[in-house]
Design a protein around this motif. Structure first.
Motif, PDB file in Angstrom:
ATOM      1  N   SER A  11       0.843  -1.190   0.000  1.00 58.36           N
ATOM      2  CA  SER A  11       0.000   0.000   0.000  1.00 58.36           C
ATOM      3  C   SER A  11       0.881   1.243   0.000  1.00 58.36           C
ATOM      4  CB  SER A  11      -0.910   0.008   1.223  1.00 58.36           C
ATOM      5  OG  SER A  11      -1.807  -1.079   1.190  1.00 58.36           O
ATOM      6  N   ARG A  38      -2.155  -6.283 -14.992  1.00 55.42           N
ATOM      7  CA  ARG A  38      -2.870  -5.958 -13.768  1.00 55.42           C
ATOM      8  C   ARG A  38      -4.364  -6.107 -13.995  1.00 55.42           C
ATOM      9  NH1 ARG A  38      -1.675   0.586 -13.414  1.00 55.42           N
ATOM     10  NH2 ARG A  38      -3.069   1.241 -15.122  1.00 55.42           N
ATOM     11  N   ALA A  40      -7.920  -4.855 -11.959  1.00 61.41           N
ATOM     12  CA  ALA A  40      -8.632  -4.196 -10.876  1.00 61.41           C
ATOM     13  C   ALA A  40     -10.021  -4.825 -10.749  1.00 61.41           C
ATOM     14  CB  ALA A  40      -8.746  -2.708 -11.157  1.00 61.41           C
ATOM     15  N   PRO A  88      -4.330   6.453  -7.700  1.00 62.48           N
ATOM     16  CA  PRO A  88      -5.349   5.515  -7.207  1.00 62.48           C
ATOM     17  C   PRO A  88      -5.810   4.527  -8.274  1.00 62.48           C
ATOM     18  CG  PRO A  88      -5.785   7.710  -6.370  1.00 62.48           C
ATOM     19  CD  PRO A  88      -4.652   7.846  -7.342  1.00 62.48           C
ATOM     20  N   GLU A  89      -5.835   4.942  -9.512  1.00 61.94           N
ATOM     21  CA  GLU A  89      -6.269   4.050 -10.594  1.00 61.94           C
ATOM     22  C   GLU A  89      -5.248   2.969 -10.920  1.00 61.94           C
ATOM     23  OE1 GLU A  89      -6.196   7.395 -10.649  1.00 61.94           O
ATOM     24  OE2 GLU A  89      -5.559   8.167 -12.618  1.00 61.94           O
ATOM     25  N   ASP A  90      -4.082   3.017 -10.294  1.00 61.98           N
ATOM     26  CA  ASP A  90      -3.106   1.944 -10.447  1.00 61.98           C
ATOM     27  C   ASP A  90      -3.399   0.784  -9.493  1.00 61.98           C
ATOM     28  OD1 ASP A  90      -0.595   4.463 -10.815  1.00 61.98           O
ATOM     29  OD2 ASP A  90      -1.470   3.233 -12.419  1.00 61.98           O
ATOM     30  N   THR A  91      -4.356   0.965  -8.609  1.00 62.59           N
ATOM     31  CA  THR A  91      -4.716  -0.080  -7.666  1.00 62.59           C
ATOM     32  C   THR A  91      -5.230  -1.313  -8.409  1.00 62.59           C
ATOM     33  OG1 THR A  91      -5.248   1.485  -5.900  1.00 62.59           O
ATOM     34  CG2 THR A  91      -6.258  -0.700  -5.779  1.00 62.59           C
ATOM     35  N   GLN A 116      -0.820  -7.708  -4.664  1.00 63.17           N
ATOM     36  CA  GLN A 116      -1.750  -6.584  -4.574  1.00 63.17           C
ATOM     37  C   GLN A 116      -0.996  -5.267  -4.453  1.00 63.17           C
ATOM     38  OE1 GLN A 116      -5.336  -6.551  -4.493  1.00 63.17           O
ATOM     39  NE2 GLN A 116      -4.980  -4.340  -4.682  1.00 63.17           N
ATOM     40  N   VAL A 117      -1.413  -4.304  -5.237  1.00 63.05           N
ATOM     41  CA  VAL A 117      -0.922  -2.927  -5.124  1.00 63.05           C
ATOM     42  C   VAL A 117      -2.119  -2.036  -4.848  1.00 63.05           C
ATOM     43  CG1 VAL A 117       0.094  -0.978  -6.363  1.00 63.05           C
ATOM     44  CG2 VAL A 117       1.069  -3.271  -6.620  1.00 63.05           C
ATOM     45  N   THR A 118      -2.051  -1.285  -3.765  1.00 67.67           N
ATOM     46  CA  THR A 118      -3.132  -0.388  -3.382  1.00 67.67           C
ATOM     47  C   THR A 118      -2.578   1.020  -3.237  1.00 67.67           C
ATOM     48  OG1 THR A 118      -4.262  -2.172  -2.200  1.00 67.67           O
ATOM     49  CG2 THR A 118      -4.928   0.094  -1.700  1.00 67.67           C
ATOM     50  N   VAL A 119      -3.191   1.945  -3.958  1.00 72.74           N
ATOM     51  CA  VAL A 119      -2.781   3.348  -3.903  1.00 72.74           C
ATOM     52  C   VAL A 119      -3.944   4.145  -3.338  1.00 72.74           C
ATOM     53  CG1 VAL A 119      -1.840   5.305  -5.177  1.00 72.74           C
ATOM     54  CG2 VAL A 119      -1.359   2.954  -5.938  1.00 72.74           C
ATOM     55  N   SER A 120      -3.754   4.653  -2.141  1.00 75.50           N
ATOM     56  CA  SER A 120      -4.852   5.338  -1.469  1.00 75.50           C
ATOM     57  C   SER A 120      -4.299   6.305  -0.434  1.00 75.50           C
ATOM     58  CB  SER A 120      -5.764   4.311  -0.785  1.00 75.50           C
ATOM     59  OG  SER A 120      -6.748   4.957  -0.004  1.00 75.50           O
TER      60      SER A 120
END
Length: 121
Positions: A11, A38, A40, A88-91, A116-120
């Motif tokens: 994250s 990826r 989503a 965030p859209e890379d999540t 998992q990659v979470t951008v927030s």
């Protein structure tokens, strides 16, 4: 038989960076390629990047070009994806995949389990 396995997800806040690794093991041919994909939630799988071996040719999807960099370390049999200025859209769940057919043929023979990659914020 070839195996690939991803690591390095996590994250991060928008604007941050992460580095993913894909470990390649098994009997690899002289020419092959490793792709990054990826997916989503609720969206189709998207091609992110690809690097060929031994030429080292690289390719990027439009949404990541200029922010992501793919590279390989032949001594360690790994392919890395450096992701900068994350949005965030890379999540998504990120996967690496192996092919002996080239980056643009569209046939991927072996897949990793994903990370998992979470951008927030």
């Amino acid at each position: 038989q070839v195996q690939v396995a991803e690591s390095g997800g996590g994250s991060v806040q928008p604007g941050g960076s992460l580095r993913l690794s894909c470990a390649v093991s098994g009997s690899t041919p002289d020419y092959y390629a490793i792709g990054w994909f990826r997916q989503a939630p609720g969206k189709e799988r998207e091609g992110v990047s690809c690097i060929s071996s031994p030429n080292g040719d690289t390719y990027y999807g439009d949404s990541v070009r200029g922010r992501f960099t793919v590279s390989r370390d032949n001594a360690k049999n790994t392919v890395s994806l450096q992701m900068n200025n994350l949005k965030p859209e890379d999540t998504a769940i990120y996967y690496c995949a192996f092919t002996d057919a080239g980056c643009h043929i569209g046939r991927w023979d072996y897949w990793g389990q994903g990370t998992q990659v979470t951008v927030s914020s």
